[in-house]
Design a protein around this motif. Structure first.
Motif, short mmCIF file in Angstrom:
data_model
loop_
_atom_site.label_atom_id
_atom_site.label_comp_id
_atom_site.label_asym_id
_atom_site.label_seq_id
_atom_site.Cartn_x
_atom_site.Cartn_y
_atom_site.Cartn_z
N ASP A 14 29.94 44.88 47.35
CA ASP A 14 28.59 45.14 46.85
C ASP A 14 28.28 44.01 45.86
N ARG A 15 27.46 43.07 46.29
CA ARG A 15 27.23 41.87 45.48
C ARG A 15 26.61 42.19 44.13
N HIS A 16 25.79 43.21 44.05
CA HIS A 16 25.16 43.57 42.79
C HIS A 16 26.19 44.16 41.82
N GLU A 17 27.07 45.02 42.33
CA GLU A 17 28.11 45.62 41.49
C GLU A 17 29.06 44.55 40.97
N SER A 18 29.51 43.65 41.84
CA SER A 18 30.42 42.59 41.41
C SER A 18 29.76 41.67 40.40
N ALA A 19 28.53 41.25 40.69
CA ALA A 19 27.82 40.37 39.75
C ALA A 19 27.65 41.03 38.40
N ALA A 20 27.36 42.32 38.39
CA ALA A 20 27.17 43.04 37.12
C ALA A 20 28.46 43.05 36.30
N LEU A 21 29.61 43.23 36.95
CA LEU A 21 30.87 43.23 36.22
C LEU A 21 31.15 41.86 35.63
N TYR A 22 31.01 40.81 36.42
CA TYR A 22 31.25 39.46 35.92
C TYR A 22 30.25 39.12 34.80
N GLY A 105 46.14 36.09 27.70
CA GLY A 105 45.63 36.21 29.06
C GLY A 105 45.75 37.63 29.57
N VAL A 106 44.91 37.95 30.55
CA VAL A 106 44.94 39.26 31.18
C VAL A 106 44.48 39.10 32.63
N TYR A 107 45.00 39.96 33.50
CA TYR A 107 44.66 39.99 34.91
C TYR A 107 44.09 41.35 35.27
N PHE A 108 43.13 41.36 36.19
CA PHE A 108 42.58 42.61 36.72
C PHE A 108 41.98 42.31 38.08
N LYS A 109 41.60 43.36 38.79
CA LYS A 109 40.95 43.18 40.09
C LYS A 109 39.48 43.54 39.98
N ASP A 110 38.64 42.74 40.64
CA ASP A 110 37.22 43.04 40.66
C ASP A 110 36.93 44.07 41.74
N PRO A 111 35.69 44.54 41.88
CA PRO A 111 35.40 45.60 42.86
C PRO A 111 35.73 45.25 44.31
N ALA A 112 35.81 43.96 44.64
CA ALA A 112 36.15 43.55 46.01
C ALA A 112 37.65 43.34 46.18
N GLY A 113 38.43 43.48 45.10
CA GLY A 113 39.87 43.31 45.18
C GLY A 113 40.36 41.92 44.84
N HIS A 114 39.47 41.03 44.37
CA HIS A 114 39.89 39.70 43.95
C HIS A 114 40.66 39.80 42.64
N ALA A 115 41.67 38.95 42.49
CA ALA A 115 42.44 38.88 41.25
C ALA A 115 41.68 37.99 40.27
N VAL A 116 41.36 38.54 39.12
CA VAL A 116 40.62 37.80 38.10
C VAL A 116 41.54 37.64 36.89
N GLU A 117 41.55 36.44 36.34
CA GLU A 117 42.36 36.13 35.17
C GLU A 117 41.45 35.62 34.07
N LEU A 118 41.62 36.15 32.88
CA LEU A 118 40.91 35.67 31.70
C LEU A 118 41.96 35.08 30.77
N ILE A 119 41.76 33.83 30.34
CA ILE A 119 42.71 33.15 29.47
C ILE A 119 41.97 32.51 28.30
N THR A 120 42.70 32.31 27.21
CA THR A 120 42.10 31.68 26.03
C THR A 120 42.56 30.24 25.83
N ARG A 121 43.56 29.80 26.58
CA ARG A 121 44.03 28.41 26.51
C ARG A 121 44.30 27.93 27.93
N PRO A 122 43.92 26.70 28.22
CA PRO A 122 44.23 26.15 29.55
C PRO A 122 45.73 25.95 29.71
N TYR A 123 46.21 25.95 30.93
CA TYR A 123 47.64 25.77 31.20
C TYR A 123 48.10 24.34 30.91
N VAL A 124 47.24 23.38 31.04
CA VAL A 124 47.61 21.98 30.77
C VAL A 124 46.64 21.36 29.80
#
Length: 124
Positions: A14-22, A105-124
């Motif tokens: 559901d594109r509207h539901e996913s967009a709303a979460l992001y 950092g934290v990981y979760f799944k969006d409504p479509a099942g994609h893995a989403v990662e939020l981080i505060t520092r880049p890996y490199v």
């Protein structure tokens, strides 16, 4: 001019539901939408386009770099919404965040099942 990232299409049930979460978690701006797309604009000019494909959705991974204040707000929203989350990509440390790479950092799944990662520092 060096290459820069411009946009990506995120498959959604559901594109509207996913967009709303992001939009809520990333505090992204709504962007003009057209045709099959519901669009969001990130601060660096990247466009996120949500679409409902007519094929089975394959899980993708999307990582977003946030400052500490936005991370705190997004993490509070995740918890307030009861969204299951993990400190690790293997999803073994449920309900936690990590303190890796000099940040959080934290990981979760969006409504479509994609893995989403939020981080505060880049890996490199």
């Amino acid at each position: 001019m060096p290459a820069t990232f411009n946009h990506t299409i995120i498959a959604a049930k559901d594109r509207h539901e996913s967009a709303a979460l992001y939009r809520e978690l990333l505090e992204a701006s709504e962007a003009p939408s057209w045709g099959l797309f519901t669009n969001l604009q990130l601060g660096d000019g990247v466009l996120l386009q949500f679409a409902e494909p007519s094929v089975e959705i394959q899980m993708q991974h999307y990582a977003f770099l946030l400052d500490d204040e936005l991370f705190d707000r997004a993490y509070t929203r995740l918890r307030d919404r009861g969204i299951e989350h993990w400190a690790d990509p293997q999803m073994r440390r449920s309900g936690e965040i990590n303190n890796e790479h000099g940040g959080r950092g934290v990981y979760f799944k969006d409504p479509a099942g994609h893995a989403v990662e939020l981080i505060t520092r880049p890996y490199v």
